[in-house]
Design an enzyme around this catalytic site. Structure first.
Site, PDB file in Angstrom:
ATOM      1  N   SER A   1      42.839 -36.842 110.825  1.00 30.76           N
ATOM      2  CA  SER A   1      42.777 -37.356 112.199  1.00 30.76           C
ATOM      3  C   SER A   1      42.777 -38.872 112.250  1.00 30.76           C
ATOM      4  CB  SER A   1      41.498 -36.860 112.873  1.00 30.76           C
ATOM      5  OG  SER A   1      40.376 -37.501 112.272  1.00 30.76           O
ATOM      6  N   GLY A   2      42.556 -39.503 111.131  1.00 33.19           N
ATOM      7  CA  GLY A   2      42.413 -40.957 111.112  1.00 33.19           C
ATOM      8  C   GLY A   2      40.964 -41.390 111.205  1.00 33.19           C
ATOM      9  N   GLY A   3      40.095 -40.484 111.634  1.00 34.68           N
ATOM     10  CA  GLY A   3      38.691 -40.829 111.855  1.00 34.68           C
ATOM     11  C   GLY A   3      37.973 -41.278 110.593  1.00 34.68           C
ATOM     12  N   PHE A   4      38.263 -40.605 109.486  1.00 39.07           N
ATOM     13  CA  PHE A   4      37.535 -40.917 108.258  1.00 39.07           C
ATOM     14  C   PHE A   4      37.790 -42.359 107.818  1.00 39.07           C
ATOM     15  CE2 PHE A   4      36.981 -41.043 103.633  1.00 39.07           C
ATOM     16  CZ  PHE A   4      35.679 -40.576 103.537  1.00 39.07           C
TER      17      PHE A   4
ATOM     18  N   ASP B   1      36.603 -36.145 114.055  1.00 36.50           N
ATOM     19  CA  ASP B   1      35.192 -35.778 113.858  1.00 36.50           C
ATOM     20  C   ASP B   1      34.406 -37.025 113.484  1.00 36.50           C
ATOM     21  OD1 ASP B   1      36.388 -36.170 111.376  1.00 36.50           O
ATOM     22  OD2 ASP B   1      35.069 -34.765 110.353  1.00 36.50           O
TER      23      ASP B   1
ATOM     24  N   GLN C   1      30.613 -30.221 110.441  1.00 31.91           N
ATOM     25  CA  GLN C   1      29.794 -31.321 109.918  1.00 31.91           C
ATOM     26  C   GLN C   1      28.352 -30.839 109.746  1.00 31.91           C
ATOM     27  OE1 GLN C   1      30.488 -34.157 108.670  1.00 31.91           O
ATOM     28  NE2 GLN C   1      32.646 -34.485 109.278  1.00 31.91           N
TER      29      GLN C   1
ATOM     30  N   GLY D   1      32.346 -34.073 105.681  1.00 34.14           N
ATOM     31  CA  GLY D   1      31.049 -34.716 105.460  1.00 34.14           C
ATOM     32  C   GLY D   1      30.442 -34.471 104.092  1.00 34.14           C
TER      33      GLY D   1
ATOM     34  N   CYS E   1      48.951 -30.412  76.949  1.00 34.70           N
ATOM     35  CA  CYS E   1      49.647 -30.475  78.242  1.00 34.70           C
ATOM     36  C   CYS E   1      51.150 -30.363  78.050  1.00 34.70           C
ATOM     37  CB  CYS E   1      49.288 -31.776  78.935  1.00 34.70           C
ATOM     38  SG  CYS E   1      50.102 -32.011  80.518  1.00 34.70           S
TER      39      CYS E   1
ATOM     40  N   CYS F   1      53.348 -31.383  80.512  1.00 36.94           N
ATOM     41  CA  CYS F   1      54.025 -32.181  81.543  1.00 36.94           C
ATOM     42  C   CYS F   1      55.068 -33.109  80.914  1.00 36.94           C
ATOM     43  CB  CYS F   1      53.029 -32.976  82.381  1.00 36.94           C
ATOM     44  SG  CYS F   1      52.506 -34.547  81.665  1.00 36.94           S
TER      45      CYS F   1
ATOM     46  N   CYS G   1      53.504 -35.954  78.775  1.00 33.44           N
ATOM     47  CA  CYS G   1      52.940 -35.578  77.470  1.00 33.44           C
ATOM     48  C   CYS G   1      54.018 -35.118  76.499  1.00 33.44           C
ATOM     49  CB  CYS G   1      51.865 -34.512  77.658  1.00 33.44           C
ATOM     50  SG  CYS G   1      50.396 -35.200  78.469  1.00 33.44           S
TER      51      CYS G   1
ATOM     52  N   HIS H   1      51.109 -37.338  85.196  1.00 33.10           N
ATOM     53  CA  HIS H   1      50.272 -36.464  84.373  1.00 33.10           C
ATOM     54  C   HIS H   1      49.062 -35.934  85.160  1.00 33.10           C
ATOM     55  CE1 HIS H   1      47.849 -34.814  81.162  1.00 33.10           C
ATOM     56  NE2 HIS H   1      46.842 -35.466  81.734  1.00 33.10           N
TER      57      HIS H   1
END
Lengths: 417, 417
Positions: free
Chosen positions: A94-97, A147, A239, A266, A354, A356, A359, A385
């Protein structure tokens, strides 16, 4: 509404489950990890590379995209999917954080939150309706309610006020979201969701004013790039910090509003791990079985496993990408701090277990050189990685669920030194 | 010696030719463009991506690699190919250009050049023998003689001194290179190249002292990762600014030393384009037909075409990669300055005629956003496109040569507005 959640398997021992989340831009296998694509890009990764890694859903940060390039510019491009050429699922926050965690915070009011841009200090206002409007312009598959996320530790009174405000904002967001959906010709199924519903369970919506901060109706945005079939789903955010009674109140109020999915917000704000796990489990148990559950901003690879065991379906975290840029890699043998002098002559792969692309091709000696000299390729390869490690962890978790072996897998991994 | 140059086609109108340069790590189709991999990485590109782009040979900067991670660390890894996981051809420069162009220059003496590290101010000495030794540790396919590159404009006397010093250094480099080759069991074919040759054409070598700056014999480096079959070829560098008589003197002296290839150095340092082209052509004509010719540090896409027309086979330049990081793209319609506000709402590909992975997937609107916000992906995508543009330009030049249509192609491209 366009998203549909399908549970395939539920573990018999833990609360874990595996499912499919159908969205307008594709099916997500859950549990899932969402890499963070802050400003319309997962830092250092091409979209081709994300696809090759098997990324199924990205998270976009509304705060950053709103400031640059601006949500109008993204709407004009046909939404975030087309803007960044990512035709697969996206979830926007939402951008709120960011507004509340960046030092830019001005003031939280009943109407919304005033904040200053971290870029130029300009003043902006974010309300529940505005967050919906901006996220509609971005046009992701899933959007989040505005929120109030509270720091840890916080007083009971502070948490209680945040839960209460988050509930009122959730009602306004829900109403705004539904109005926009209906304006596009969308039909809301079932009585619980009608804007003018007479159903008691829906009464929470009736007293929502839906007015903007200046008392006007929220401006109807141009939603030309959205149709009822591609309309983003809206998730509510529970929350209440680590207070179980507040978590219960928050969850019950949101359930009343019948969201398409629920997030546990939260957490991962500084509380002890055990409290985080307890609260996630307690909250997940309050949420409807048939809706996806999203644990916001979590966490380490271990947190993913513990979260799934507690009934969580979705995770996001900057850790694999941000740590990579700081030369910290996640491996099957634990964290590797690649700038450490001990790797200067180490010709082993970053993680010998790994598979990937990094690696398979490069040595620690080379990666250390790149990271010590600040070469872009160091951040690129470490990010590749780390994302592979996170996605692979989640794939193994999901496989164990589908084969009915999750509890065993869980114990085995926890028993590692 | 391990490299072999094969001419496939020579244009009937211009001096252009197409060929194959066989090296220990693969065959290079000439004319060729070498992306610059300064510190063991082409900034922002993975080795997988370079292979997908069709890069056949990279340039590595000895100066940067010597300072970080240090040539000993690279030798220990088995050489630069293994260190950076690039199993294809590599050319290393001598380090001299950076030493003299970075402000770190200390002092040029007969023995070599004293310089200070741009990183920590530490003092270092580079001699012709030392440049060979460091480049042997790196173990590229082609190495370059230490030369003195002169700024533009420069007095005739200054140029003359540089040509003379470059010649004496070339002799010392050649002797050192041959000694190391023979020490590894390599056999030098033909009389012209024998260290103790009695052939008149080789007399230049006899008076080369081969001594280090302190009068000692050059220290024999550990060349465990090299064999006679993988021993780097050594190219001489013709200097002389835009003075034809000096160019002739320089070329003749180097030809006497019988290098495996010849570079035209000291151009693209500020002289007018027409003089650069003239000098390149004049110098190329002095060089043996059967050896590759390398125009150092050049240039724009147009320069590649004009260089090939004048008989050049190899080019390197930081322009496609450095400009990309500064948001400047090369396109079939000319340069595009991607931060320009006019691209903020431009949903066209960067270059509508381009088939690269960037132009097929992303818009100018998105690229501009990435570059304006300083996202790594902006530099990555612009670099990818620019390298594709350079390599594609060279591919089209080579194709036209193979089909006997180069002169026509040359005229057509030059006629563009």
């Amino acid at each position: 509404m366009p998203i549909k959640f399908e549970i395939l398997v539920e573990d018999k021992v833990t609360r874990a489950r595996a499912g499919l989340l159908h969205t307008p831009h594709g099916v997500i296998e859950t549990p899932t990890f969402m890499p963070v694509g802050t400003g319309g890009t997962v830092k250092g990764m091409t979209q081709d590379e994300l696809e090759a890694l098997g990324v199924q859903i990205l998270l976009g940060n509304t705060y950053h995209l709103y400031l640059r390039p601006g949500h109008e510019l993204i709407r004009e491009a046909g939404g975030l999917h087309r803007f960044m050429s990512w035709p697969h699922p996206i979830l926007t926050d939402s951008g709120g954080f960011q507004v509340m965690s960046l030092k830019s915070l001005g003031r939280v009011t009943e109407d919304g939150v005033w904040f200053r841009s971290h870029l130029d200090g300009s003043s902006h206002f974010l309300s529940p309706e505005r967050a919906v409007e901006i996220q509609m312009a971005l046009g992701a598959d899933i959007m989040m309610c505005l929120d109030e996320c509270v720091e840890y530790p916080a007083s009971h009174e502070r948490l209680e006020r945040a839960v209460s405000l988050t509930t009122r904002w959730a009602k306004r967001a829900k109403l705004s979201h539904r109005e926009q959906f209906e304006r596009l010709g969308g039909k809301v199924p079932g009585a619980r969701c009608q804007a003018s519903g007479k159903d008691g369970a829906n009464s929470g919506l009736r007293d929502a004013s839906g007015l903007g901060p200046d008392g006007s109706l929220p401006k109807s945005p141009d939603t030309g790039h959205l149709t009822p079939d591609t309309f983003p789903a809206l998730f509510g955010i529970v929350q209440g910090g680590t207070d179980k009674e507040l978590r219960r109140q928050s969850a019950e109020a949101l359930l009343d509003l019948d969201f398409e999915g629920y997030a546990v917000g939260g957490l991962a704000v500084g509380e002890p791990k055990s409290e985080m796990y307890d609260t996630a489990q307690f909250t997940a148990e309050l949420l409807p079985r048939d809706r996806p559950r999203y644990l916001m901003g979590v966490g380490t690879p271990e947190d993913l496993l513990e979260g799934v065991a507690r009934g969580i379906d979705m995770f996001d975290c900057v850790m694999p990408t941000r740590n990579a840029r700081n030369a910290c890699a996640f491996t099957s043998e634990g964290k590797v701090i690649l700038k450490n002098a001990r790797y200067a002559r180490d010709d082993r792969p970053l993680d010998p277990s790994c598979t990937c692309a990094v690696c398979r091709r490069y040595t620690r000696r080379y990666l250390r050189h790149l990271l010590v000299t600040g070469e872009m390729l160091g951040a690129i390869l470490a990010t590749h990685h780390n994302l592979h490690f996170y996605l692979d962890t989640m794939r193994r978790i999901r496989q164990s669920l589908l084969f009915g072996e999750f509890a065993e897998f869980h114990c085995r991994v926890r028993a590692r030194p």
